[in-house]
Design an enzyme around this catalytic site. Sequence first.
Site: not given
Ligand SMILES: [Zn+2]
Length: 223
Positions: A61, A86, A88, A105, A173
């Site tokens: 992801h 990581h 997003h 994050h 999340t």
């Molecule tokens: Zn995250």
Amino acid sequence: MKHLVLLLLAAVLSAAHAWASTCETGRQQSPIDITAPTRQKLPPLTFDYRASPLKIADDGHTVRVRFGNGNQLYIGTQRYALQQFHFHTPSGDRIAGEEFPMAAHLLHKSPSGQLLAVVVLFRLGAENPLLAALLPLIPARADGDHAPPGIMVDVSRLLPTSRRYYRYPGSLTSPPCTEGVDWIVLKQALELSAGQLARYRERFADNARPVQPLNQRVVMESL
Ligand SMILES: [Zn+2]
């Protein structure tokens, strides 16, 4: 044997259902749009980060960077150990309706197990030096952690100079969307270049969760 398979199937289905229920019916979910924060004196953030060896992975992801012990965040006197960060795209959390092209994050855990996420927002601008070092290290495949030999990362380079922040009670999340996670959103955004954003998005496009209802939550804003 057939019985066992059916039991396992039932367990898997009920676990999936529990996820669905927290992700869909939870009242304190992340991310959010921060629109009317309450300004007050909040404990200072003290980041005790240092150059550390890293493990980097494509987790399917996002690109995830993990660390051993050694990077700490203090909020007042409470200590949290940095576990991983990581990215997003877009940002997830918004400020007064503004969506940012990317967010990092930084996930921390206190000695008692309290999870705390620090959000660093990015807007388009100059090339970001830490991303410039990390992007070439993203493994070609989602095949677990890679430990690039001899490479150290100083995560303090992933922080803006201002320590002003928002704080709100939120959740993971992604499933199981567990609540009881503390969220800190740093107010000052960093910059990344359009080329860096494009390079990340080639691998991981649109991997942010949409904003969730605030419900009865109060968002605090540091002075
Ligand atoms: Zn995250």
